[in-house]
Design a protein around this motif. Structure first.
Motif, mmCIF file in Angstrom:
data_model
loop_
_atom_site.group_PDB
_atom_site.id
_atom_site.type_symbol
_atom_site.label_atom_id
_atom_site.label_comp_id
_atom_site.label_asym_id
_atom_site.label_seq_id
_atom_site.Cartn_x
_atom_site.Cartn_y
_atom_site.Cartn_z
ATOM 1 N N ASP A 3 -41.672 49.227 19.503
ATOM 2 C CA ASP A 3 -42.580 48.300 20.239
ATOM 3 C C ASP A 3 -43.917 48.773 20.603
ATOM 4 O OD1 ASP A 3 -41.146 45.525 20.208
ATOM 5 O OD2 ASP A 3 -39.495 46.810 21.200
ATOM 6 N N LEU A 4 -43.690 50.347 21.109
ATOM 7 C CA LEU A 4 -44.912 50.973 21.453
ATOM 8 C C LEU A 4 -45.920 51.212 20.578
ATOM 9 C CD1 LEU A 4 -45.314 52.240 24.378
ATOM 10 C CD2 LEU A 4 -44.674 54.335 23.613
ATOM 11 N N HIS A 5 -45.448 51.528 19.408
ATOM 12 C CA HIS A 5 -46.605 51.850 18.378
ATOM 13 C C HIS A 5 -46.756 50.532 17.464
ATOM 14 C CE1 HIS A 5 -45.681 56.358 17.723
ATOM 15 N NE2 HIS A 5 -45.403 56.039 18.987
ATOM 16 N N ARG A 6 -46.190 49.345 17.870
ATOM 17 C CA ARG A 6 -46.403 48.307 17.225
ATOM 18 C C ARG A 6 -46.487 48.279 15.635
ATOM 19 N NH1 ARG A 6 -47.836 44.191 20.438
ATOM 20 N NH2 ARG A 6 -48.780 42.783 18.878
ATOM 21 N N THR B 227 -44.085 32.494 7.679
ATOM 22 C CA THR B 227 -43.722 33.308 8.948
ATOM 23 C C THR B 227 -43.464 34.619 8.566
ATOM 24 O OG1 THR B 227 -41.563 32.564 8.805
ATOM 25 C CG2 THR B 227 -42.912 31.026 10.049
ATOM 26 N N GLU B 228 -43.447 35.253 7.505
ATOM 27 C CA GLU B 228 -43.202 36.441 7.230
ATOM 28 C C GLU B 228 -44.395 37.185 6.410
ATOM 29 O OE1 GLU B 228 -41.601 39.757 4.691
ATOM 30 O OE2 GLU B 228 -42.070 38.042 3.912
ATOM 31 N N LEU B 229 -44.798 38.334 6.549
ATOM 32 C CA LEU B 229 -45.818 38.999 5.965
ATOM 33 C C LEU B 229 -45.763 39.259 4.578
ATOM 34 C CD1 LEU B 229 -48.430 40.429 6.991
ATOM 35 C CD2 LEU B 229 -47.523 42.707 7.123
ATOM 36 N N VAL C 100 -52.839 39.042 12.794
ATOM 37 C CA VAL C 100 -53.435 37.755 12.685
ATOM 38 C C VAL C 100 -51.945 36.716 12.549
ATOM 39 C CG1 VAL C 100 -54.645 36.195 11.131
ATOM 40 C CG2 VAL C 100 -55.578 38.221 11.855
ATOM 41 N N LEU C 101 -51.281 37.104 11.532
ATOM 42 C CA LEU C 101 -49.954 36.007 11.453
ATOM 43 C C LEU C 101 -49.301 35.800 12.648
ATOM 44 C CD1 LEU C 101 -48.288 34.585 9.404
ATOM 45 C CD2 LEU C 101 -47.229 36.603 8.836
ATOM 46 N N ALA C 102 -48.963 36.864 13.683
ATOM 47 C CA ALA C 102 -48.325 36.802 14.680
ATOM 48 C C ALA C 102 -49.067 35.681 15.501
ATOM 49 C CB ALA C 102 -48.115 38.241 15.410
ATOM 50 N N HIS C 103 -50.247 36.216 15.640
ATOM 51 C CA HIS C 103 -50.981 35.247 16.800
ATOM 52 C C HIS C 103 -50.892 33.765 16.032
ATOM 53 C CE1 HIS C 103 -54.786 33.306 18.334
ATOM 54 N NE2 HIS C 103 -54.632 34.007 19.373
ATOM 55 N N GLU C 104 -50.961 33.707 14.891
ATOM 56 C CA GLU C 104 -51.374 32.164 14.394
ATOM 57 C C GLU C 104 -49.911 31.575 14.668
ATOM 58 O OE1 GLU C 104 -54.144 30.336 13.211
ATOM 59 O OE2 GLU C 104 -55.002 32.003 14.235
ATOM 60 N N THR C 105 -48.887 32.089 14.278
ATOM 61 C CA THR C 105 -47.401 31.612 14.545
ATOM 62 C C THR C 105 -46.716 31.613 15.755
ATOM 63 O OG1 THR C 105 -46.485 33.660 13.671
ATOM 64 C CG2 THR C 105 -47.040 32.052 11.912
ATOM 65 N N ARG D 202 -45.531 34.021 17.153
ATOM 66 C CA ARG D 202 -44.414 34.898 17.081
ATOM 67 C C ARG D 202 -44.544 36.340 17.348
ATOM 68 N NH1 ARG D 202 -40.329 33.224 13.424
ATOM 69 N NH2 ARG D 202 -40.260 35.167 12.199
ATOM 70 N N PRO D 203 -43.685 37.138 17.884
ATOM 71 C CA PRO D 203 -44.299 38.894 17.992
ATOM 72 C C PRO D 203 -44.231 39.333 16.934
ATOM 73 C CG PRO D 203 -41.455 38.200 18.354
ATOM 74 C CD PRO D 203 -42.224 36.842 18.375
ATOM 75 N N VAL D 204 -45.124 40.407 16.754
ATOM 76 C CA VAL D 204 -45.373 41.091 15.461
ATOM 77 C C VAL D 204 -44.208 41.608 14.819
ATOM 78 C CG1 VAL D 204 -46.045 43.170 16.679
ATOM 79 C CG2 VAL D 204 -47.251 42.527 14.422
ATOM 80 N N SER D 205 -43.079 42.046 15.859
ATOM 81 C CA SER D 205 -41.811 42.732 15.076
ATOM 82 C C SER D 205 -41.074 41.402 14.370
ATOM 83 C CB SER D 205 -41.124 42.839 16.538
ATOM 84 O OG SER D 205 -40.967 41.920 17.523
ATOM 85 N N ALA D 206 -41.328 40.442 14.612
ATOM 86 C CA ALA D 206 -40.462 39.280 14.002
ATOM 87 C C ALA D 206 -41.052 38.952 12.542
ATOM 88 C CB ALA D 206 -40.536 38.109 14.791
ATOM 89 N N ILE D 207 -42.280 39.312 12.062
ATOM 90 C CA ILE D 207 -42.598 39.185 10.870
ATOM 91 C C ILE D 207 -42.655 39.987 9.615
ATOM 92 C CG2 ILE D 207 -44.380 37.409 11.699
ATOM 93 C CD1 ILE D 207 -46.469 39.349 11.560
#
Length: 473
Positions: free
Chosen positions: A289-292, A406-408, A434-439, A441-446
């Motif tokens: 989460d810290l490094h994303r 919903t997945e990269l 971009v995908l996380a923002h558009e959906t 969802r948290p970036v960890s979920a894609i």
């Protein structure tokens, strides 16, 4: 291979930066005969990259405070020349069935592909720049921070006569300092992280006071030499006539629109671990989460989820050169321990304590210099995100709206994002945001982009010929 090589399986280390060199020396000192594989012609990695033979700038000019450490890494392999096989200018482009696929050149200079089996593997693959593009970022004259540093260290030249360094992270100030010391005009250092973040992070930064003091010195030196330093900025656009770089437009911490004239820009938001080989080796990953970003799971000694595979240095998580050296030695000691060979327990304890201190410091750095929140919100549809495949932000947004990925990797299949020469190294982090923002969802979920061999482009001549009867492309 050198004369010391044999056909039996041996430990292999990928990467000859601080982590890889220290791991190789530790194994050799214990009586093993490791193989060290690296893309560069000489050891040092990016941080201690050695200049070409014709460049005469002294180490003190190239590495500053770290000149002694650079010399130590550069010369560390020499006493073990008979025990360590050092494969230089060699790319590891795949891992499969307990062996590495390599690309190098034969005596005539022709590219060849070879296979190197291993019985244990230490991946010290380092890192690349984390890029979050802005309009105009594909113009000639815009470089990553790492690219700007390579130009200075390896070619002895700058990226422009009047340079701006923008983004965030401690590397921003180090490279600005190096350029200014080399005689370049640094027009500004533009940091997207608010200054107050550094105050909040101070207790953790005190875990490594010497490193903290060096960072404070760089910023103080820049200020005393009239280099404008701005924190909490928002980068807006790079402009110039006929595709050139003439100015960087930005918004200051008070919301005022500003611009800085320049002809070169170094851009970066910290570093991103190179993890493709760990993925191909079958290592399990977890989101940090810290490094994303997704990083290979490991214990404190560098053991991964795959027996006999270890990770060390920035390729396992960004922590800097000193931490990389300690992690390389610790991974090598873990390898020896796992083989039942004797190691010095006091040395293990000392390294574990040192690495714990580096982890505290690294966490504080990411608190001080985070990835800008909401970066993807205001991007124009017309901006190119993936320069290899010429994919715009608008194309990605339309793909998300039309096909609802919903997945990269699904977005990759639908849009070709990350299918170009860089294999997502430059665009993958930005595409995920971009995908996380558009959906929503948290970036960890894609998920993350799955690597495909070859992980870097290869000359066609190095690939194996098709079996008789096979379809050819």
């Amino acid at each position: 291979m050198t004369a010391a090589a044999t056909t039996s399986l041996r430990p292999v280390i990928v990467g000859a930066g601080p982590a890889g060199v220290r791991a190789a020396v530790t194994l050799a000192a214990a009586g093993l005969n490791p193989v060290l594989v690296d893309e560069a012609a000489r050891p040092g990695g990016q941080i201690y990259r050695q200049p070409p033979a014709g460049l005469t700038r002294p180490p003190e000019a190239l590495y500053g405070f770290e000149a002694a450490k650079a010399r130590a890494i550069h010369t560390a392999l020499a006493p073990y020349a008979g025990q360590i096989d050092h494969y230089t200018e060699t790319l590891v482009w795949n891992i499969e069935h307990g062996a590495l696929d390599l690309m190098n050149r034969d005596a005539s200079g022709q590219p060849v592909s070879t296979v190197l089996p291993y019985d244990s593997l230490i991946l010290a693959t380092g890192a690349t720049d984390r890029i979050l593009p802005l309009p105009g970022w594909t113009r000639p004259g815009v470089y990553t921070l790492g690219g700007a540093q390579i130009a200075l260290k390896a070619q002895g030249c700058g990226i422009g006569k009047r340079v701006v360094f923008a983004g965030t992270g401690p590397l921003l100030y180090l490279i600005a300092y190096q350029y200014a010391k080399a005689g370049a005009t640094v027009a500004a250092v533009l940091d997207t992280a608010p200054f107050v973040n550094r105050i909040h992070a101070l207790p953790g930064l005190l875990a490594c006071p010497d490193t903290l003091l060096k960072g404070l010195y760089y910023t103080a030196w820049l200020s005393l030499h009239d280099v404008p330093l701005h924190s909490g900025v928002t980068l807006r656009e790079i402009s110039g006539p006929d595709g050139t770089v003439a100015a960087l437009h930005w918004r200051d911490a008070k919301g005022r629109d500003r611009e800085t004239a320049c002809d070169g820009i170094g851009l970066g938001y910290g570093l991103r671990s190179e993890t493709q080989l760990a993925d191909l080796a079958g290592c399990r990953f977890a989101f940090n989460d810290l490094h994303r970003v997704w990083l290979p799971e490991r214990d404190d000694a560098g053991r991964t989820s795959v027996a006999g595979v270890y990770v060390a240095g920035d390729g396992a998580g960004i922590a800097g050169a000193d931490a990389a050296e300690a992690a390389g030695e610790r991974a090598a000691l873990a390898l020896l321990q796992d083989r039942g060979l004797p190691v010095d327990p006091t040395r293990v304890t000392a390294l574990d304590r040192r690495l714990a201190r580096f982890r505290r410091f690294s966490s504080a750095l990411w608190t001080a210099f985070p990835v800008p929140a909401g970066w993807a919100h205001d991007l124009p549809d017309s901006m190119t995100l993936c320069r290899c495949e010429e994919i715009t932000v608008g194309t990605l947004r339309q793909t998300v709206r039309t096909d609802t990925p919903t997945e990269l990797n699904r977005l990759k299949a639908l849009s070709r994002i990350g299918m170009g020469r860089c294999q997502g190294r430059m665009c993958g982090v930005a595409a995920a945001e971009v995908l996380a923002h558009e959906t929503g969802r948290p970036v960890s979920a894609i998920a993350r982009l799955r690597p495909q061999p070859p992980i870097k482009p290869l000359p066609a001549a190095t690939l194996p010929a098709p079996v008789s009867g096979e379809d050819t492309p």
